[in-house]
Design a protein around this motif. Sequence first.
Motif, PDB file in Angstrom:
ATOM      1  N   ALA A 158       0.721  -1.735  -0.040  1.00 21.04           N
ATOM      2  CA  ALA A 158      -0.433  -0.020   0.653  1.00 21.04           C
ATOM      3  C   ALA A 158       0.681   1.060   0.120  1.00 21.04           C
ATOM      4  CB  ALA A 158      -1.302   0.290   1.184  1.00 21.04           C
ATOM      5  N   ASP A 159       0.373   2.170  -0.833  1.00 22.42           N
ATOM      6  CA  ASP A 159       1.611   3.503  -1.149  1.00 22.42           C
ATOM      7  C   ASP A 159       0.489   4.518  -0.654  1.00 22.42           C
ATOM      8  OD1 ASP A 159       3.477   4.657  -2.053  1.00 22.42           O
ATOM      9  OD2 ASP A 159       3.574   4.222  -4.041  1.00 22.42           O
ATOM     10  N   GLU A 160       1.346   4.862   0.680  1.00 21.65           N
ATOM     11  CA  GLU A 160       0.874   6.089   1.579  1.00 21.65           C
ATOM     12  C   GLU A 160      -0.954   5.782   1.655  1.00 21.65           C
ATOM     13  OE1 GLU A 160       1.885   9.982   1.178  1.00 21.65           O
ATOM     14  OE2 GLU A 160       3.369   9.432  -0.786  1.00 21.65           O
ATOM     15  N   PRO A 161      -1.296   4.769   1.755  1.00 19.17           N
ATOM     16  CA  PRO A 161      -2.992   4.547   1.955  1.00 19.17           C
ATOM     17  C   PRO A 161      -3.921   5.489   3.291  1.00 19.17           C
ATOM     18  CG  PRO A 161      -1.678   2.828   3.128  1.00 19.17           C
ATOM     19  CD  PRO A 161      -0.954   3.800   3.084  1.00 19.17           C
ATOM     20  N   THR A 162      -3.361   5.960   3.581  1.00 16.22           N
ATOM     21  CA  THR A 162      -3.835   7.270   4.499  1.00 16.22           C
ATOM     22  C   THR A 162      -4.225   8.371   3.633  1.00 16.22           C
ATOM     23  OG1 THR A 162      -2.036   7.572   5.787  1.00 16.22           O
ATOM     24  CG2 THR A 162      -3.446   5.725   6.566  1.00 16.22           C
ATOM     25  N   ALA A 163      -3.065   8.560   2.480  1.00 14.16           N
ATOM     26  CA  ALA A 163      -3.967  10.278   1.867  1.00 14.16           C
ATOM     27  C   ALA A 163      -5.170  11.336   1.809  1.00 14.16           C
ATOM     28  CB  ALA A 163      -2.545  10.072   0.866  1.00 14.16           C
ATOM     29  N   GLY A 164      -4.959  11.839   2.161  1.00 14.18           N
ATOM     30  CA  GLY A 164      -6.221  11.754   2.155  1.00 14.18           C
ATOM     31  C   GLY A 164      -7.286  12.147   3.351  1.00 14.18           C
ATOM     32  N   LEU A 165      -7.578  11.311   4.001  1.00 15.50           N
ATOM     33  CA  LEU A 165      -8.864  10.292   5.056  1.00 15.50           C
ATOM     34  C   LEU A 165      -8.579  10.941   6.015  1.00 15.50           C
ATOM     35  CD1 LEU A 165      -7.782   6.418   4.641  1.00 15.50           C
ATOM     36  CD2 LEU A 165      -8.979   8.382   3.805  1.00 15.50           C
ATOM     37  N   ASP A 166      -9.594  11.280   6.449  1.00 14.65           N
ATOM     38  CA  ASP A 166      -9.856  12.390   8.132  1.00 14.65           C
ATOM     39  C   ASP A 166      -9.237  11.169   9.423  1.00 14.65           C
ATOM     40  OD1 ASP A 166     -11.630  10.768   8.838  1.00 14.65           O
ATOM     41  OD2 ASP A 166     -13.034  11.510   7.379  1.00 14.65           O
ATOM     42  N   PRO A 167      -8.426  11.525  10.102  1.00 20.79           N
ATOM     43  CA  PRO A 167      -7.926  11.292  11.694  1.00 20.79           C
ATOM     44  C   PRO A 167      -9.261   9.824  11.729  1.00 20.79           C
ATOM     45  CG  PRO A 167      -7.551  13.567  11.968  1.00 20.79           C
ATOM     46  CD  PRO A 167      -8.999  13.117  10.769  1.00 20.79           C
ATOM     47  N   ARG A 168     -10.285   9.432  11.543  1.00 22.78           N
ATOM     48  CA  ARG A 168     -10.692   8.758  12.431  1.00 22.78           C
ATOM     49  C   ARG A 168     -10.238   7.503  11.230  1.00 22.78           C
ATOM     50  NH1 ARG A 168     -15.698   6.372  11.206  1.00 22.78           N
ATOM     51  NH2 ARG A 168     -16.788   8.220  10.149  1.00 22.78           N
ATOM     52  N   HIS A 169     -10.389   8.239   9.523  1.00 23.74           N
ATOM     53  CA  HIS A 169     -10.540   7.174   8.614  1.00 23.74           C
ATOM     54  C   HIS A 169      -9.268   6.233   8.716  1.00 23.74           C
ATOM     55  CE1 HIS A 169     -14.244   8.245   7.616  1.00 23.74           C
ATOM     56  NE2 HIS A 169     -14.421   7.048   7.455  1.00 23.74           N
ATOM     57  N   GLN A 170      -7.876   7.343   8.988  1.00 22.12           N
ATOM     58  CA  GLN A 170      -6.495   6.770   9.236  1.00 22.12           C
ATOM     59  C   GLN A 170      -6.046   5.941  10.089  1.00 22.12           C
ATOM     60  OE1 GLN A 170      -3.903  10.513   9.669  1.00 22.12           O
ATOM     61  NE2 GLN A 170      -4.448  11.412   8.023  1.00 22.12           N
ATOM     62  N   GLN A 182      -1.923  -9.094  11.226  1.00 24.83           N
ATOM     63  CA  GLN A 182      -2.013 -10.570  12.260  1.00 24.83           C
ATOM     64  C   GLN A 182      -2.848 -11.531  12.083  1.00 24.83           C
ATOM     65  OE1 GLN A 182      -4.135  -7.769  15.195  1.00 24.83           O
ATOM     66  NE2 GLN A 182      -1.874  -6.234  15.751  1.00 24.83           N
ATOM     67  N   ASN A 183      -3.348 -11.823  11.235  1.00 22.42           N
ATOM     68  CA  ASN A 183      -4.580 -12.354  10.660  1.00 22.42           C
ATOM     69  C   ASN A 183      -3.830 -13.689   9.619  1.00 22.42           C
ATOM     70  OD1 ASN A 183      -6.198 -12.337  12.504  1.00 22.42           O
ATOM     71  ND2 ASN A 183      -7.481 -11.216  10.671  1.00 22.42           N
ATOM     72  N   GLY A 184      -1.745 -12.706   9.565  1.00 21.38           N
ATOM     73  CA  GLY A 184      -1.293 -14.090   8.892  1.00 21.38           C
ATOM     74  C   GLY A 184      -1.034 -13.669   7.287  1.00 21.38           C
ATOM     75  N   GLY A 185      -1.241 -12.001   7.232  1.00 21.55           N
ATOM     76  CA  GLY A 185      -1.140 -11.479   6.199  1.00 21.55           C
ATOM     77  C   GLY A 185       0.514 -10.756   6.133  1.00 21.55           C
ATOM     78  N   THR A 186       0.782 -10.084   4.785  1.00 19.44           N
ATOM     79  CA  THR A 186       2.199  -9.268   5.067  1.00 19.44           C
ATOM     80  C   THR A 186       1.821  -8.589   4.556  1.00 19.44           C
ATOM     81  OG1 THR A 186       3.345 -11.730   4.559  1.00 19.44           O
ATOM     82  CG2 THR A 186       4.359  -9.016   3.860  1.00 19.44           C
ATOM     83  N   VAL A 187       2.544  -6.955   5.451  1.00 20.94           N
ATOM     84  CA  VAL A 187       1.646  -5.552   4.985  1.00 20.94           C
ATOM     85  C   VAL A 187       3.688  -4.739   4.676  1.00 20.94           C
ATOM     86  CG1 VAL A 187       0.680  -3.051   5.932  1.00 20.94           C
ATOM     87  CG2 VAL A 187      -0.436  -5.998   5.455  1.00 20.94           C
ATOM     88  N   LEU A 188       2.886  -4.080   3.403  1.00 24.54           N
ATOM     89  CA  LEU A 188       3.913  -2.994   3.240  1.00 24.54           C
ATOM     90  C   LEU A 188       3.309  -1.880   2.996  1.00 24.54           C
ATOM     91  CD1 LEU A 188       6.414  -5.517   2.917  1.00 24.54           C
ATOM     92  CD2 LEU A 188       7.014  -5.331   1.013  1.00 24.54           C
ATOM     93  N   VAL A 189       3.835  -1.034   3.477  1.00 28.65           N
ATOM     94  CA  VAL A 189       2.862  -0.001   3.942  1.00 28.65           C
ATOM     95  C   VAL A 189       3.987   1.463   3.350  1.00 28.65           C
ATOM     96  CG1 VAL A 189       2.759   0.155   6.078  1.00 28.65           C
ATOM     97  CG2 VAL A 189       1.249   1.868   4.796  1.00 28.65           C
ATOM     98  N   VAL A 190       4.419   2.350   2.605  1.00 27.98           N
ATOM     99  CA  VAL A 190       4.783   4.079   2.090  1.00 27.98           C
ATOM    100  C   VAL A 190       4.161   4.448   2.779  1.00 27.98           C
ATOM    101  CG1 VAL A 190       5.672   5.182   0.663  1.00 27.98           C
ATOM    102  CG2 VAL A 190       5.519   3.008  -0.284  1.00 27.98           C
ATOM    103  N   MET A 191       5.191   4.868   3.397  1.00 24.90           N
ATOM    104  CA  MET A 191       4.652   6.189   4.534  1.00 24.90           C
ATOM    105  C   MET A 191       5.031   7.610   4.994  1.00 24.90           C
ATOM    106  SD  MET A 191       3.405   4.290   7.730  1.00 24.90           S
ATOM    107  CE  MET A 191       2.443   4.981   8.915  1.00 24.90           C
ATOM    108  N   HIS A 192       4.558   8.660   5.387  1.00 19.09           N
ATOM    109  CA  HIS A 192       5.667   9.788   5.439  1.00 19.09           C
ATOM    110  C   HIS A 192       5.570  10.312   7.119  1.00 19.09           C
ATOM    111  CE1 HIS A 192       7.215  10.959   1.309  1.00 19.09           C
ATOM    112  NE2 HIS A 192       5.963  10.954   1.007  1.00 19.09           N
ATOM    113  N   ASP A 193       4.021   9.820   7.702  1.00 20.57           N
ATOM    114  CA  ASP A 193       4.128   9.803   8.878  1.00 20.57           C
ATOM    115  C   ASP A 193       4.870   9.363  10.412  1.00 20.57           C
ATOM    116  OD1 ASP A 193       3.540  10.389  11.330  1.00 20.57           O
ATOM    117  OD2 ASP A 193       0.929  10.735  10.492  1.00 20.57           O
ATOM    118  N   LEU A 194       6.025   9.873  10.750  1.00 22.88           N
ATOM    119  CA  LEU A 194       6.779   8.926  11.523  1.00 22.88           C
ATOM    120  C   LEU A 194       6.386   8.420  12.833  1.00 22.88           C
ATOM    121  CD1 LEU A 194      10.027  11.651  10.654  1.00 22.88           C
ATOM    122  CD2 LEU A 194       9.746   8.936   9.465  1.00 22.88           C
ATOM    123  N   ALA A 195       5.468   9.395  13.329  1.00 21.23           N
ATOM    124  CA  ALA A 195       5.304   8.722  14.351  1.00 21.23           C
ATOM    125  C   ALA A 195       3.508   7.978  13.604  1.00 21.23           C
ATOM    126  CB  ALA A 195       3.835  10.705  15.045  1.00 21.23           C
TER     127      ALA A 195
END
Length: 233
Positions: A158-170, A182-195
């Motif tokens: 997922a490349d910046e999946p939270t781009a454009g989302l409000d805090p609740r949806h982020q 946690q269900n056994g998948g693998t997730v790679l996510v490009v992010m800018h938000d370090l926190a």
Amino acid sequence: MSQSRNTNAISFSNLNFAYNNRGILSDISLQFETGKVTGIFGENGAGKSTLLKILAGVMSAEQIKASELQNFPQADIGYLGQQITPAWALKVSALVELGTLSRESWSREEKQAAVQEAMAQTDCLHLAERKVLEISTGELQRALLARVFAGKPKIILADEPTAGLDPRHQLAVMNLLQQHAQNGGTVLVVMHDLAAGKTFCDNAVLLANGKVYAHGTATEVLSDENIFDVFGV
Ligand SMILES: Nc1ncnc2c1ncn2[C@@H]1O[C@H](COP(=O)(O)OP(=O)(O)OP(=O)(O)O)[C@@H](O)[C@H]1O
């Protein structure tokens, strides 16, 4: 050695990539474990999206030089690119249904159930009948994410999946990605938000100057020292 390989969903060595002879990624070796969310960080232009596209199989294979880069069946990979605006007046439900295209063995009912479930997970059910050209940026981002979930992929890129989302949806989206891992998948996510990276990612990769600057747990990689060295802040 073989045991560690089994727990790695994606593994490759000495990956090199150039656009028109301009080197972007140089001699990158990485392993991504199943059951973990790994954040990919780095300055603008560091090659994060390019790396994800290579793993998603979006790039022409001739351009890629790497050893051990496993080719997963396309149906096992769900790729959310940086936001596109669809050019067709599709309904949201039809866009989400595109995510099931690669699941040729599923019945019509199974596909419909997966579409409904994915729209519920991403809070898109109320948008099902709306046209994708007539919804907001954040709503479109959630619909595009629902398309990924509808195919029930093992690996989500997922490349910046939270781009454009409000805090609740982020928060909801990052929780969904965590749940997938946690269900056994693998997730790679490009992010800018370090926190957010420290909060939501188990592991992290920091890219700088076309190379891996650091790879390890998110806490280790996103240390104040590394952040200063790479981002200068
Ligand atoms: N199709 C392309 N053709 C040529 N150069 C490209 C292409 N796509 C990206 N680049 C260049 O490759 C480099 C890496 O781009 P990439 O999109 O992977 O960076 P990124 O780390 O995801 O950046 P950002 O944080 O800005 O999204 C950049 O210098 C970019 O200008």
